[in-house]
Design a protein around this motif. Structure first.
Motif, PDB file in Angstrom:
ATOM      1  N   LEU A  53      10.565 -15.031  -2.919  1.00  0.00           N
ATOM      2  CA  LEU A  53      11.617 -15.917  -3.410  1.00  0.00           C
ATOM      3  C   LEU A  53      11.833 -15.744  -4.912  1.00  0.00           C
ATOM      4  N   GLY A  54      10.757 -15.575  -5.642  1.00  0.00           N
ATOM      5  CA  GLY A  54      10.872 -15.332  -7.086  1.00  0.00           C
ATOM      6  C   GLY A  54      11.604 -14.034  -7.378  1.00  0.00           C
ATOM      7  N   GLY A  55      11.279 -12.978  -6.616  1.00  0.00           N
ATOM      8  CA  GLY A  55      11.967 -11.698  -6.794  1.00  0.00           C
ATOM      9  C   GLY A  55      13.432 -11.788  -6.415  1.00  0.00           C
ATOM     10  N   ALA A  56      13.720 -12.480  -5.334  1.00  0.00           N
ATOM     11  CA  ALA A  56      15.117 -12.657  -4.916  1.00  0.00           C
ATOM     12  C   ALA A  56      15.881 -13.467  -5.958  1.00  0.00           C
ATOM     13  N   ALA A  57      15.235 -14.466  -6.543  1.00  0.00           N
ATOM     14  CA  ALA A  57      15.880 -15.275  -7.583  1.00  0.00           C
ATOM     15  C   ALA A  57      16.231 -14.415  -8.796  1.00  0.00           C
ATOM     16  N   THR A  58      15.371 -13.468  -9.125  1.00  0.00           N
ATOM     17  CA  THR A  58      15.655 -12.555 -10.238  1.00  0.00           C
ATOM     18  C   THR A  58      16.911 -11.741  -9.956  1.00  0.00           C
ATOM     19  N   GLU A  59      17.051 -11.265  -8.725  1.00  0.00           N
ATOM     20  CA  GLU A  59      18.229 -10.484  -8.352  1.00  0.00           C
ATOM     21  C   GLU A  59      19.483 -11.359  -8.317  1.00  0.00           C
ATOM     22  N   VAL A  60      19.351 -12.592  -7.873  1.00  0.00           N
ATOM     23  CA  VAL A  60      20.481 -13.514  -7.873  1.00  0.00           C
ATOM     24  C   VAL A  60      20.900 -13.805  -9.318  1.00  0.00           C
ATOM     25  N   GLN A  61      19.931 -13.883 -10.218  1.00  0.00           N
ATOM     26  CA  GLN A  61      20.241 -14.085 -11.639  1.00  0.00           C
ATOM     27  C   GLN A  61      21.100 -12.934 -12.154  1.00  0.00           C
ATOM     28  N   LYS A  62      20.756 -11.717 -11.789  1.00  0.00           N
ATOM     29  CA  LYS A  62      21.553 -10.550 -12.209  1.00  0.00           C
ATOM     30  C   LYS A  62      22.970 -10.628 -11.633  1.00  0.00           C
ATOM     31  N   LEU A  63      23.075 -11.002 -10.376  1.00  0.00           N
ATOM     32  CA  LEU A  63      24.377 -11.138  -9.735  1.00  0.00           C
ATOM     33  C   LEU A  63      25.190 -12.247 -10.396  1.00  0.00           C
ATOM     34  N   HIS A  64      24.530 -13.331 -10.733  1.00  0.00           N
ATOM     35  CA  HIS A  64      25.165 -14.449 -11.440  1.00  0.00           C
ATOM     36  C   HIS A  64      25.735 -13.984 -12.777  1.00  0.00           C
ATOM     37  N   GLU A  65      24.956 -13.228 -13.526  1.00  0.00           N
ATOM     38  CA  GLU A  65      25.413 -12.707 -14.813  1.00  0.00           C
ATOM     39  C   GLU A  65      26.592 -11.762 -14.636  1.00  0.00           C
ATOM     40  N   THR A  66      26.558 -10.944 -13.583  1.00  0.00           N
ATOM     41  CA  THR A  66      27.663 -10.028 -13.307  1.00  0.00           C
ATOM     42  C   THR A  66      28.930 -10.794 -12.956  1.00  0.00           C
ATOM     43  N   ALA A  67      28.805 -11.847 -12.163  1.00  0.00           N
ATOM     44  CA  ALA A  67      29.973 -12.665 -11.810  1.00  0.00           C
ATOM     45  C   ALA A  67      30.580 -13.297 -13.057  1.00  0.00           C
ATOM     46  N   GLN A  68      29.738 -13.760 -13.971  1.00  0.00           N
ATOM     47  CA  GLN A  68      30.235 -14.328 -15.226  1.00  0.00           C
ATOM     48  C   GLN A  68      30.989 -13.265 -16.034  1.00  0.00           C
ATOM     49  N   GLU A  69      30.414 -12.072 -16.076  1.00  0.00           N
ATOM     50  CA  GLU A  69      31.039 -10.983 -16.830  1.00  0.00           C
ATOM     51  C   GLU A  69      32.394 -10.599 -16.231  1.00  0.00           C
ATOM     52  N   VAL A  70      32.445 -10.456 -14.911  1.00  0.00           N
ATOM     53  CA  VAL A  70      33.695 -10.083 -14.256  1.00  0.00           C
ATOM     54  C   VAL A  70      34.751 -11.172 -14.455  1.00  0.00           C
ATOM     55  N   SER A  71      34.345 -12.426 -14.385  1.00  0.00           N
ATOM     56  CA  SER A  71      35.277 -13.527 -14.618  1.00  0.00           C
ATOM     57  C   SER A  71      35.885 -13.436 -16.013  1.00  0.00           C
ATOM     58  N   GLY A  72      35.048 -13.195 -16.994  1.00  0.00           N
ATOM     59  CA  GLY A  72      35.529 -13.053 -18.373  1.00  0.00           C
ATOM     60  C   GLY A  72      36.432 -11.847 -18.545  1.00  0.00           C
ATOM     61  N   LEU A  73      36.063 -10.729 -17.916  1.00  0.00           N
ATOM     62  CA  LEU A  73      36.875  -9.522 -18.016  1.00  0.00           C
ATOM     63  C   LEU A  73      38.234  -9.707 -17.331  1.00  0.00           C
ATOM     64  N   ALA A  74      38.262 -10.431 -16.220  1.00  0.00           N
ATOM     65  CA  ALA A  74      39.532 -10.692 -15.532  1.00  0.00           C
ATOM     66  C   ALA A  74      40.442 -11.544 -16.426  1.00  0.00           C
ATOM     67  N   THR A  75      39.864 -12.529 -17.090  1.00  0.00           N
ATOM     68  CA  THR A  75      40.642 -13.365 -17.999  1.00  0.00           C
ATOM     69  C   THR A  75      41.170 -12.537 -19.165  1.00  0.00           C
TER      70      THR A  75
END
Length: 138
Positions: free
Chosen positions: A84-106
């Motif tokens: 679960l800790g390892g999966a949370a780390t990967e979800v954190q990366k995905l979360h950061e990517t979603a934030q980045e893509v949202s900003g880039l789309a704007t």
């Protein structure tokens, strides 16, 4: 039990047709940005839940050890906590990517508007049809 379940509501996927008119592109970029913001919120919630579940699993492993149960149950529970800790780390990366893509789309939407909004205003305001792109290239 997990709260994860497929959803059909929420962010609609942007159409991937060949419509490249100004307003259509603006709408597609807006839809993308909105979908990424929605994903960002859901990923943040998922990340919080995964971290909490990892901590609970660690606590459960301690409780199992204190109850002097078979060692294999302690090891299995620890493995769940680590997974679960390892999966949370990967979800954190995905979360950061979603934030980045949202900003880039704007940013892309603003840049597109800056470059083409004036042209669209002119083209939309006249009664005569505008030649297709490339007409004057010959």
């Amino acid at each position: 039990m997990s709260d994860l379940a497929p959803t059909t509501g929420g962010g609609a996927a942007a159409r991937t047709d060949g419509d490249n008119r100004y307003k259509a592109v603006q709408q597609k970029l807006k839809t993308l940005g909105t979908a990424m913001e929605l994903a960002d919120n859901k990923l943040e919630q998922l990340l919080r839940n995964m971290r909490q579940n990892a901590q609970r699993a660690e606590g459960l492993a301690v409780d199992i050890a204190n109850a002097e149960l078979d060692r294999k149950f302690i090891e299995m529970t620890n493995q769940v906590a680590v997974a679960l800790g390892g999966a949370a780390t990967e979800v954190q990366k995905l979360h950061e990517t979603a934030q980045e893509v949202s900003g880039l789309a704007t940013d892309a939407r603003r840049t597109h508007a800056r470059l083409y909004e004036g042209l669209d205003t002119i083209r939309s305001g006249r009664r005569e049809r505008t030649p297709k792109p490339g007409f004057f290239a010959h």
